[in-house]
Motif scaffolding. Sequence first.
Motif, PDB file in Angstrom:
ATOM      1  N   ASN A 136       0.850  -1.184   0.000  1.00  0.00           N
ATOM      2  CA  ASN A 136       0.000   0.000   0.000  1.00  0.00           C
ATOM      3  C   ASN A 136       0.883   1.231   0.000  1.00  0.00           C
ATOM      4  O   ASN A 136       2.085   1.163   0.130  1.00  0.00           O
ATOM      5  N   TRP A 137       0.212   2.371  -0.137  1.00  0.00           N
ATOM      6  CA  TRP A 137       0.953   3.630  -0.152  1.00  0.00           C
ATOM      7  C   TRP A 137       1.369   3.975   1.258  1.00  0.00           C
ATOM      8  O   TRP A 137       0.702   3.659   2.226  1.00  0.00           O
ATOM      9  N   GLN A 138       2.508   4.696   1.344  1.00  0.00           N
ATOM     10  CA  GLN A 138       2.960   5.220   2.620  1.00  0.00           C
ATOM     11  C   GLN A 138       3.048   6.729   2.496  1.00  0.00           C
ATOM     12  O   GLN A 138       3.772   7.238   1.669  1.00  0.00           O
ATOM     13  N   SER A 313     -13.749   4.169  -6.182  1.00  0.00           N
ATOM     14  CA  SER A 313     -12.590   3.445  -5.697  1.00  0.00           C
ATOM     15  C   SER A 313     -11.835   2.920  -6.889  1.00  0.00           C
ATOM     16  O   SER A 313     -12.332   2.893  -8.009  1.00  0.00           O
ATOM     17  N   PRO A 314     -10.629   2.480  -6.684  1.00  0.00           N
ATOM     18  CA  PRO A 314      -9.869   1.921  -7.801  1.00  0.00           C
ATOM     19  C   PRO A 314     -10.580   0.712  -8.376  1.00  0.00           C
ATOM     20  O   PRO A 314     -11.295  -0.002  -7.679  1.00  0.00           O
ATOM     21  N   PRO A 315     -10.426   0.472  -9.658  1.00  0.00           N
ATOM     22  CA  PRO A 315     -11.032  -0.718 -10.251  1.00  0.00           C
ATOM     23  C   PRO A 315     -10.568  -1.970  -9.513  1.00  0.00           C
ATOM     24  O   PRO A 315      -9.398  -2.146  -9.211  1.00  0.00           O
ATOM     25  N   ARG A 482      -7.766   8.121  -0.164  1.00  0.00           N
ATOM     26  CA  ARG A 482      -8.148   6.771  -0.586  1.00  0.00           C
ATOM     27  C   ARG A 482      -9.258   6.818  -1.640  1.00  0.00           C
ATOM     28  O   ARG A 482     -10.189   6.012  -1.619  1.00  0.00           O
ATOM     29  N   VAL A 483      -9.143   7.780  -2.524  1.00  0.00           N
ATOM     30  CA  VAL A 483     -10.115   7.967  -3.587  1.00  0.00           C
ATOM     31  C   VAL A 483      -9.396   7.828  -4.914  1.00  0.00           C
ATOM     32  O   VAL A 483      -8.273   8.321  -5.082  1.00  0.00           O
ATOM     33  N   TYR A 484     -10.030   7.184  -5.866  1.00  0.00           N
ATOM     34  CA  TYR A 484      -9.475   7.013  -7.199  1.00  0.00           C
ATOM     35  C   TYR A 484      -9.991   8.115  -8.116  1.00  0.00           C
ATOM     36  O   TYR A 484     -11.168   8.491  -8.046  1.00  0.00           O
ATOM     37  N   GLY A 485      -9.124   8.638  -8.979  1.00  0.00           N
ATOM     38  CA  GLY A 485      -9.535   9.644  -9.947  1.00  0.00           C
ATOM     39  C   GLY A 485      -9.316  11.061  -9.495  1.00  0.00           C
ATOM     40  O   GLY A 485      -9.896  11.984 -10.064  1.00  0.00           O
ATOM     41  N   GLU A 486      -8.493  11.287  -8.473  1.00  0.00           N
ATOM     42  CA  GLU A 486      -8.207  12.635  -7.999  1.00  0.00           C
ATOM     43  C   GLU A 486      -6.697  12.874  -7.951  1.00  0.00           C
ATOM     44  O   GLU A 486      -6.113  13.084  -6.884  1.00  0.00           O
ATOM     45  N   PRO A 487      -6.026  12.851  -9.082  1.00  0.00           N
ATOM     46  CA  PRO A 487      -4.571  13.055  -9.047  1.00  0.00           C
ATOM     47  C   PRO A 487      -4.183  14.447  -8.563  1.00  0.00           C
ATOM     48  O   PRO A 487      -3.094  14.623  -8.021  1.00  0.00           O
ATOM     49  N   HIS A 488      -5.069  15.430  -8.750  1.00  0.00           N
ATOM     50  CA  HIS A 488      -4.744  16.795  -8.343  1.00  0.00           C
ATOM     51  C   HIS A 488      -4.752  16.968  -6.835  1.00  0.00           C
ATOM     52  O   HIS A 488      -4.322  17.998  -6.322  1.00  0.00           O
ATOM     53  N   LYS A 489      -5.256  15.974  -6.097  1.00  0.00           N
ATOM     54  CA  LYS A 489      -5.295  16.068  -4.644  1.00  0.00           C
ATOM     55  C   LYS A 489      -4.221  15.221  -3.967  1.00  0.00           C
ATOM     56  O   LYS A 489      -4.182  15.142  -2.748  1.00  0.00           O
ATOM     57  N   ARG A 490      -3.378  14.614  -4.767  1.00  0.00           N
ATOM     58  CA  ARG A 490      -2.312  13.809  -4.177  1.00  0.00           C
ATOM     59  C   ARG A 490      -1.304  14.704  -3.439  1.00  0.00           C
ATOM     60  O   ARG A 490      -1.181  15.889  -3.750  1.00  0.00           O
TER      61      ARG A 490
END
Length: 1039
Positions: A136-138, A313-315, A482-490
Amino acid sequence: MAQPARPPTGYPSQNGAGQQPYSNGPVQNQLMHSSDGQGYSPSVPGLYSHQMPAKVPPHQTSGQYNYSGSQNVSQLNNYQGPGQTLNRPPVAPFSGSPVQQTGPVPQVLLPALQNSAAISSAGSFPPGASPPVLSNWQYSQTPVSQPVGSQTSHLAHMTGTGSAQPPSSLSGDTNPPGNYQYAASPGGPPLQNSYMKPGSAPPPVTQPLTPLHPPARPPLGPPPVGGPPLIRPSTLTAGPPNTQSLLNSAANRDGNATSAASDGSVVQNSYDAIEGGGLMATPHPSPAPPNLKMNRSVGYSYPTLPPGYQNTSPPGAPGMQASALQYPDGSKHFHQPALGTNHLTASMGGLSLQQEGLRPVNLLQERNILPMTLLKAPVPNLHEDIQKLNCNPELFRCTLTNIPQTQALLNKAKLPLGLLLHPFKDLSQLPVVTSSTIVRCRSCRTYINPFVSFLDQRRWKCNLCYRVNDVPEEFMYNPVTRVYGEPHKRPEVQNATIEFMAPSEYMLRPPQPPVYLFVFDVSHNAVETGYLNTVCQTLLDNLDLLPGNTRTKIGFITFDSTIHFYSLQEGLSQPQMLIVSDIEDVFIPMPENLLVNLNENKELIQDLLRTLPQMFTKSLETQSALGPALQAAFKLMSPTGGRISVFQTQLPSVGMGALKSREEPNQRATAKDIHLTPSTDFYKKLALDCSGQQVAVDLFLLSGQYSDLASLGCISRYSAGSVYYYQSYHHKHNPVQVEKLQKELKRYLTRKIGFEAVMRIRCTKGLSIHTFHGNFFVRSTDLLSLPNVNPDAGYAVQMSVEESLTDMQVVSFQSALLYTSSKGERRIRVHTMCLPVVTTLSEVYLGADVQAITGLLANMAVDRSVSATLSDARDALVNAVIDSLSAYRSSVLSIQQPGLMAPFSLRLFPLYVLALLKQKAFQTGTNARLDERIFTMCQVKNQPLVYLMLMTHPSLYRVDNLTDEGALNINDRTIPQPPILQLSVEKLSRDGAYLMDAGSVMFLWIGKNCGQSFISQVLGVPNYGSIPQNMAKTLWIFP
């Protein structure tokens, strides 16, 4: 350094483009391909075998030095000093051929001396194979004090960054992996970013300004139309996709500096090919998508998301079937005006809101111009939503927060343009991201940051070269929300300062262990000073606090006219001394037992430190063989790299590097005869050898006599080390220096450290960096080699406007530091700053940062002192003030007034320059010893701006009448904030007590009539007359 069209008053660059010694040579640290099939394992002891390095071949000609095959040293009489100047063009357009390797490159396996690492197809980091799977991401914002142990730790005690082009699929290749197919959103213009907070309502619809396009780059087509295709369902895995084919194709397509190993994998062969190409890199030839308008805007989010992107969520995520993820037939229409003055503060359009910065100040009439609180950096004229994402000015700062549109405008302002960096500063909060994909621009290799533009969810535009890149599949998932499709909020797009856990592609070799080697002068003069007792006791007290892990190694060397090694082999009852008397041809006896594991041999190490101060008490040897001792230390450290700490008390007198006294006390004031340049290039050559093997040398000079720091300091300057100077050190006669050494040595031993680091600074197309200041070696055009990096080191660069910025409204700067932490983790610390572009001279003065300007001028003046004379440097500092204030009076002031007029933003400029002229680095007279002057110059070149300004213009406070007015409440403690007083004797009263903060030291001044309650509570004595004589002399209080 010299500004264009102003040679008389500028500063000539050092080691200029005409010379470029020790730069642009062949690749220094080639990656070896091992045939033994053994990989790297931290648990395997002795992996870095201490092979006997081959001896350096004799010099070819006098004054010339052959470094790694093809780098030549200029003649000694052409030595220009520590500044390193390199001219480089801005980013080229998106065309051209891949970069070709030029120059001779050895084709044979290099010995251990060449700082290589064996990596095989069966090793742990084979390029081309998938890195370890991340479950998972850290991501966290972790206090720096938190210990770091494993790969998933979120903060280490280090810093670093390099620059080159890694395999694009593993180091930020923006092509989405696998067989996914994406299309632009239909039914209107692509989604773009606005200067508004994520999740807020879209901005009001206004008439957009005419789009601005890059030079010779017309609009490429209308917005995309049509419905979006269905996303092919799949399951996201924690690890990256198969990257072997992408690696091979990336190597062919991008022209990276790679070499093919025998197993067919692609091997990086230089740091320049790891961190990513700088402004000299050839852009990728693939064109931008034909349906994009290249208007140059900056932002970090789009107003909202189409319904198909919201709350998904991610596929393949639990609780959701992959086949259910479908996009709607159409998307909403979002209208966003192009970037214009309505997105900047009102002062950008009319200067009506910030007239205070341009208010004329008559310096002959207004005396109280010093603010009562610490002077803060000016805030760039950007929208508040963008400005709050900007880099902390303590880390990254520009002399002009409003960038002139042209070089002609910059020349007219008569102000220097440059950056001041504190890249490895201790931070209480630092976002750390662990990911197998680090997203970077495919053209200029810029790391994704808050100031890029997202055209839609699948494409982002670089804010430095304006190339449109694809968003990798893995980047679509936000580890924070933990949301998919929001790269601008990373987190990478929400933080201007961020640290990445670098994957194996950012390694030339396995991360090195922390290695510390201490080299002590034990001649009769050194024993008399008594410094060994202080140093050894401080080492004993802090042995467990040295940054590192189970792999930490330590060693000791002492020297007088001979060199003494200490074997700490496991099983010995006490350390064993090995003496080498042949200082003309130094060799390493028993190299495998001289650098030992700290944890496994702690008792032997402690025994040595306890007995070392008494071992040479009866020594009558007065000679000092510093040069041979450094050669031995280099040979011992070269297989691994690390840090050498040298303690020296006198002028080296025998062997290589022997020096003769050049100081004449009666002629200290004669600027023409002052010896600020090295008398030999031995120490510079050795420093460059050390830099090539990832070894840094820190020099502690404890001397009451002239020791030629101008020559000795080169060993630290070019190896990214530090210099410490303790004038007239003696354990009995100078207790203040003893305490100073204890405090500074404790900080030195316990502060975080980064190993085998490289740093590159990038800027928007049209700007150019041409001169660097600090302790480092310029490895390849703009890649700074930092064998060690520490949190107390600062750097500065000078810039110019190469091309007109007429089609830009903002520009960006980014520094990337690639380093190995003391825990063995490869990390990348990135700082990004965004500043507006202005077109008028008044706006340039409005955004002038007087402290940054003073700091950059101080660095330039040091170089001028070395290359020309001290008088020239002093004159140039004065002329810098005269020219800028004259330009303001003649070109900005609408109503001419009598007096010395200055804009409010530069009201302290004359004061700071006058303070610089009183610094020991630039003052005239016989008060400053030559070594003391050189040491102050070293501090100017290597200190962060905040400490440089305190050293130049200290802060004075009255501390006997503190109140709670304006006090800070920190951790339930009240911290008074007394006002800052001007540095004038009229501010001192015999009834008070005053504290002066000069950065590295504080002074306490107590008036004769100071209140008895203050004296008793603070000093512990009943009244002024009871203050002990030794306390009265000891006015230094260390923070």
